[in-house]
Design a protein around this motif. Structure first.
Motif, short mmCIF file in Angstrom:
data_model
loop_
_atom_site.label_atom_id
_atom_site.label_comp_id
_atom_site.label_asym_id
_atom_site.label_seq_id
_atom_site.Cartn_x
_atom_site.Cartn_y
_atom_site.Cartn_z
N ILE A 23 -7.72 -3.27 -7.21
CA ILE A 23 -8.85 -3.92 -6.47
C ILE A 23 -9.37 -5.44 -6.77
CG2 ILE A 23 -11.17 -3.72 -5.63
CD1 ILE A 23 -10.75 -0.53 -5.68
N GLN A 24 -9.41 -5.35 -8.12
CA GLN A 24 -9.75 -6.70 -8.86
C GLN A 24 -8.63 -7.72 -8.66
OE1 GLN A 24 -10.44 -5.14 -12.52
NE2 GLN A 24 -12.65 -4.44 -12.34
N ASN A 25 -7.38 -7.15 -8.62
CA ASN A 25 -6.09 -8.26 -8.35
C ASN A 25 -5.85 -8.60 -7.07
OD1 ASN A 25 -6.26 -8.54 -11.40
ND2 ASN A 25 -4.82 -6.90 -11.73
N PHE A 26 -6.38 -7.75 -6.16
CA PHE A 26 -5.78 -7.99 -4.81
C PHE A 26 -5.74 -9.21 -4.24
CE2 PHE A 26 -5.90 -7.22 -0.22
CZ PHE A 26 -5.04 -6.32 -0.12
N GLU A 27 -6.66 -9.89 -4.27
CA GLU A 27 -6.57 -11.44 -3.89
C GLU A 27 -5.37 -12.26 -4.66
OE1 GLU A 27 -10.02 -13.57 -6.45
OE2 GLU A 27 -10.61 -13.11 -4.54
N HIS A 28 -5.27 -12.02 -5.63
CA HIS A 28 -3.88 -12.70 -6.38
C HIS A 28 -2.41 -12.16 -5.84
CE1 HIS A 28 -7.24 -14.31 -8.85
NE2 HIS A 28 -7.54 -13.18 -9.53
N GLN A 29 -2.46 -11.04 -5.33
CA GLN A 29 -1.37 -10.45 -5.08
C GLN A 29 -1.05 -10.53 -3.51
OE1 GLN A 29 -2.01 -6.38 -6.79
NE2 GLN A 29 -0.62 -7.09 -8.62
N CYS A 30 -2.30 -10.41 -2.85
CA CYS A 30 -1.85 -10.47 -1.33
C CYS A 30 -2.99 -11.49 -0.65
CB CYS A 30 -2.43 -9.22 -1.06
SG CYS A 30 -2.39 -8.89 0.80
N ASN A 31 -2.31 -11.96 0.78
CA ASN A 31 -3.12 -13.11 1.26
C ASN A 31 -4.14 -12.47 2.39
OD1 ASN A 31 -1.49 -15.31 -0.04
ND2 ASN A 31 -0.18 -14.97 1.55
N LEU A 32 -4.03 -11.15 2.50
CA LEU A 32 -4.78 -10.55 3.34
C LEU A 32 -6.22 -10.19 2.68
CD1 LEU A 32 -2.44 -7.52 4.41
CD2 LEU A 32 -3.03 -9.75 6.03
N PRO A 33 -7.31 -10.08 3.59
CA PRO A 33 -8.51 -9.69 3.27
C PRO A 33 -8.69 -8.43 2.39
CG PRO A 33 -8.45 -9.79 5.60
CD PRO A 33 -7.20 -10.48 5.20
N LEU A 34 -9.52 -8.35 1.49
CA LEU A 34 -9.74 -6.74 1.09
C LEU A 34 -10.54 -5.96 1.83
CD1 LEU A 34 -9.26 -5.11 -1.20
CD2 LEU A 34 -11.23 -6.14 -2.70
N THR A 35 -9.77 -5.26 2.49
CA THR A 35 -10.19 -4.08 3.22
C THR A 35 -9.65 -2.82 2.77
OG1 THR A 35 -8.74 -4.00 5.09
CG2 THR A 35 -10.75 -5.65 5.39
N PHE A 36 -10.30 -1.74 3.31
CA PHE A 36 -9.82 -0.38 2.51
C PHE A 36 -8.17 -0.27 3.40
CE2 PHE A 36 -10.16 4.40 3.36
CZ PHE A 36 -9.35 4.69 2.07
N GLY A 37 -8.07 -0.61 4.75
CA GLY A 37 -6.92 -0.55 5.29
C GLY A 37 -5.71 -1.31 4.71
N ASN A 38 -6.20 -2.58 4.54
CA ASN A 38 -5.25 -3.53 4.01
C ASN A 38 -4.84 -2.82 2.58
OD1 ASN A 38 -5.11 -5.38 6.05
ND2 ASN A 38 -6.65 -6.64 5.34
N PHE A 39 -5.68 -2.47 1.76
CA PHE A 39 -5.54 -2.22 0.15
C PHE A 39 -4.45 -0.93 0.39
CE2 PHE A 39 -6.55 0.39 -3.51
CZ PHE A 39 -6.30 -0.64 -4.44
N VAL A 40 -4.82 0.08 0.97
CA VAL A 40 -3.83 1.24 0.82
C VAL A 40 -2.47 0.76 1.64
CG1 VAL A 40 -5.88 3.06 0.61
CG2 VAL A 40 -4.73 2.23 3.02
N ASN A 41 -2.45 0.24 2.51
CA ASN A 41 -1.20 -0.21 3.03
C ASN A 41 -0.37 -1.21 2.20
OD1 ASN A 41 -1.64 1.37 5.60
ND2 ASN A 41 -2.65 -0.59 6.55
N PHE A 42 -1.19 -2.18 1.63
CA PHE A 42 -0.01 -3.09 0.65
C PHE A 42 0.26 -2.33 -0.57
CE2 PHE A 42 0.03 -5.95 -2.85
CZ PHE A 42 0.61 -7.10 -2.45
N HIS A 43 -0.36 -1.36 -0.92
CA HIS A 43 -0.08 -0.73 -2.15
C HIS A 43 0.61 0.55 -2.02
CE1 HIS A 43 -1.55 -3.16 -5.25
NE2 HIS A 43 -2.60 -3.57 -4.69
N HIS A 44 0.86 0.76 -0.49
CA HIS A 44 1.59 2.27 -0.17
C HIS A 44 1.14 3.27 -0.88
CE1 HIS A 44 4.60 -0.31 1.29
NE2 HIS A 44 4.81 -0.82 0.31
#
Length: 792
Positions: free
Chosen positions: A480-501
């Protein structure tokens, strides 16, 4: 010993009987009458001997129907449009699995509501267009349907056109056709869509439906075809299905232990940094020697193969080619840097003038050789789609080719690398976790296939999956803390679980999204009220449910902060409110009214926000069509949706507010409704299992289901007699099915509502074996699980 032998023989005999019964009742077969059908049979046999597939004049004697797996795709397409309002749909399927057939049936379904629909079918080769037109003619039963517009062929009627992209692009400016002239447009081999020749067509036409067909949805040239299709793949024909139907060549997959250690390799934006990995590979001659040794071990003759080796960079591909040539092995490389040699190298590999072609950046059209019999994965492939594309290069059927040999060099990898997804794609849908399949040496592979993992490779993979499926709370917080450094999408619940599978079942073992977000950001939540109740409702109830109408009902309640008046709701919604009450308040609750119980949920806005976010994820994942079930009373459940037992008991009034039913048997009876509910597990738990009971509940075909009663039920009295006479006494029998009690994440499975059933026949007593006739066919997605038990 004698009793064991007798039991085994009895089990085999019963299985054979059930297999025969399922074939005999199969709806794909027709009764044959010699006087009536001999001419029809003769024509069919003549056509089958001359040329496989659908002929242009086949409508004269065939009533074509989609296979169950094609029906599942067609249903998904319907749901994409009618439920999710997505009308630009991408279907991914390997060559030979019937993509064009699916498009023709989909167009046929579209024509039911749009009888004058105009069709434009686009492809880049005449052969594809000719075959496609023949397929549409066969399925639509119209030998005059469509015209070819390619290689100088002109059209006299523009309503149903099979056009080459070149012809259409060249003549587009000359056409006086409005942008909405065509209602339904199909683009075959749609991975070409990023090419300049396709863009004017896509810009000009605004059809009601755009359907893309491809085996290769990701392009290595950096272009993303998903942008033209709502950003998603609508439906896929899975690899195991194609293999089981013998549409593709079976594989022998060897997981070879790699000496390279990638645990500390650089990882950015969801994948390894290619340049870093390339340096490791191109500075290690020892690894090349190990690759050659393993080729000698796992192929019949390493000097007599047609092999593709997938590399990570141009430098890596060139390096591998040079090292193989130095070792006396005929090899070459192909990449975007020497793409002008594509055809020459393709012919050399086909003719075995070279035996190994190392490739990078090119595989969509660059190397299309059905005769390829060996595939080497010489690099980690983070994208599951690309992995399947690369594997698919060797799965094409060819004369003299019995199977594909696959060597995957398995390194000790970073925990982010997804081995689980790769092996799930190879295995297909089973009741076991991927970890269990690997530990048991893959007992459920597609027909003719094998996966053999070397000891160390197996340890690497199991350790990776263990870490991935046992994500600690700290690991989630770090992501969660590193999400903005790994992904260009906004940090939402859906984006988080989909990006990290991350499967939701695994995520919710570590807490709720709200709690974890606050911990990661190191701030206290405004309120922690009812977090434990929320977690229990999600983990124990909603992740076991799959019902659009129920999820949408809850989502709308979120928008009202759960402020609801019972009198404002209809009878169905009132029952759904009771279902929600039991979902959320699983421990004893002392609310004076149902309304106050629901109001209480809304007292914490953080919980309301998370429930709404979860419902949006679950709604977006719905890929089947639920329908009403006509019954002589009001109830809120929908056919083919999945519900927990507690939800079902509440829906039929067996559980009431303040008095929850404790029923856990295989049947439940509502005296008020004169209705009996049958709960079926297709695969019994270990304690219930024996050779003679393994297949007692199974689908004979799409509309007949074999069910075994409780042990004391007999046909001449009591409950057994009511089953036989249920129509006469106005007793309703409803069937609910689940694959097994627990899913691969060890969560309780919900039951699929199959609907009303009627007595057909029976045999035996204490227990009785009854064949029920379903008023609605089994859902497509459940058919394989229900039927394969009958056929072993």
């Amino acid at each position: 010993m004698e009793s064991k032998v007798t039991t085994k023989r009895l089990a085999i005999s019963l299985t054979n009987f059930k297999t025969f019964e399922s074939y005999w009742q199969n709806t794909e077969f027709e009764d044959f009458n010699e006087a009536r059908d001999s001419g029809k049979l003769s024509k069919a046999l003549t056509q089958a001997r001359s040329k496989p597939g659908i002929s242009v004049d086949s409508t004269s004697f065939f009533d074509l129907k989609p296979y169950p797996f094609q029906n599942e795709i067609l249903e998904i397409l319907t749901v994409e449009r009618e439920v999710h309002q997505r009308f630009r749909n991408l279907v991914v399927a390997a060559t030979g699995t019937g993509k064009t057939v699916i498009s023709a049936f989909d167009f046929k379904n579209f024509c039911v509501k749009n009888p004058n629909a105009k069709l434009l079918f686009i492809a880049h080769r005449k052969e594809i267009l000719t075959q496609a037109m023949g397929t549409f003619r066969g399925i639509l039963k119209n030998n005059n349907f469509g015209e070819l517009w390619v290689d100088g062929n002109e059209i006299s009627n523009r309503e149903h056109v099979f056009a080459s992209v070149q012809t259409l692009t060249n003549r587009l400016l000359d056409l006086s056709i409005s942008e909405d002239f065509y209602d339904y447009i199909v683009i075959d081999e749609v991975h070409h869509i990023s090419a300049a020749s396709y863009r004017p067509i896509l810009s000009h036409f605004k059809a009601k439906i755009l359907l893309g067909l491809t085996a290769t949805p990701e392009r290595m040239d950096g272009e993303n075809i998903l942008a033209d299709f709502s950003g998603r793949i609508a439906a896929e024909i899975r690899l195991p299905e194609a293999l089981n139907r013998k549409l593709l060549c079976p594989f022998q997959y060897f997981g070879v232990s790699d000496s390279i250690d990638l645990r500390n390799a650089k990882w950015e934006k969801g994948k390894y940094v290619a340049s870093e990995i390339s340096k490791l590979y191109t500075s290690n001659d020892r690894r090349v020697g190990e690759i050659i040794q393993n080729l000698d071990r796992y192929t019949k003759d390493l000097y007599d193969v047609r092999a593709l080796g997938f590399c990570i960079t141009i430098e890596h591909a060139k390096y591998m080619s040079e090292k193989f040539v130095l070792a006396g092995i005929k090899a070459a490389y192909l990449s975007s840097a020497n793409s002008d040699e594509r055809e020459t190298l393709r012919q050399k590999l086909r003719n075995k003038e070279i035996n190994y072609l190392f490739v990078v950046d090119i595989f969509n059209e660059g190397v299309d050789i059905p005769e390829i019999d060996t595939v080497l994965f010489l690099r980690p492939t983070e994208s599951l789609t690309i992995f399947l594309q690369q594997l698919g290069r060797g799965l094409r059927l060819a004369d003299g080719k019995d199977s594909l040999t696959v060597l995957d060099f398995v390194a000790n990898s970073r925990p982010e690398y997804d081995f689980e997804g790769k092996f799930r794609a190879l295995i297909g849908k089973t009741g076991n976790s991927v970890r269990k399949e690997i530990e048991d040496d893959f007992p459920h592979l597609p027909l003719g296939c094998a996966i053999i993992l070397e000891k160390q490779a197996k340890e690497f993979i199991l350790e990776n999956i263990r870490k991935a499926t046992s994500l600690s709370q700290n690991q989630i917080l770090q992501r969660i803390q590193n999400f903005e450094h790994q992904c260009n999408l906004p940090l939402t619940f859906g984006n988080f679980v989909n990006f990290h599978h991350i499967p939701l079942e695994l995520f919710y073992r570590r807490g709720t999204w709200t709690e974890l977000m606050h911990k990661a950001l190191r701030i206290e939540p405004a309120s922690s009220l009812y977090f434990s109740e929320l977690h229990a409702a999600i983990a124990n109830k909603w992740l076991s449910t799959n019902a659009y109408s129920y999820f949408e009902f809850i989502r709308k309640l979120c928008q009202k902060s759960f402020i609801v008046e019972l009198d404002d709701l209809g009878p169905e919604e009132q029952k759904m409110l009771l279902m929600l009450h039991f979902d959320f308040w699983q421990k004893d609750s002392n609310f004076p009214t149902l309304e106050e119980s629901i109001w209480e949920i809304g007292k914490n806005p953080l919980i309301v926000h998370e429930i709404e976010a979860l419902m949006e994820i679950l709604l977006d994942r719905i890929d089947f069509k639920e329908t009403l079930c006509p019954l002589p009373f009001v109830q809120p459940l929908r056919l083919h949706a999945r519900y927990t037992r507690d939800q079902i008991l509440a829906a039929f009034g067996i559980s009431k507010f303040g008095k929850k039913s404790s029923n856990r048997e295989g049947v439940a009876y509502s005296e008020d409704l004169n209705t009996e509910l049958l709960f079926v597990d297709l695969i019994k738990s270990a304690e219930d299992f024996s050779p003679t009971t393994m297949y007692d509940d199974y689908a004979i075909n799409e509309i007949l289901f074999h069910w075994q009663s409780q042990n004391q039920t007999r046909p001449d009295s009591g409950k057994g007699l009511t089953y036989l006479r249920h129509a006469a006494i106005n007793k309703t029998i409803l069937l609910f099915i689940r694959e097994k009690a627990k899913n691969e994440f060890d969560n309780t499975n919900g039951y699929v509502f199959i609907g009303k059933v009627n007595y057909q026949s029976h045999y035996g007593s204490k227990p009785m074996s009854i064949t029920w006739k379903l008023e609605e066919p089994l859902p497509n997605y459940l058919w394989k699980a229900g039927a394969k038990l009958a056929v072993g």
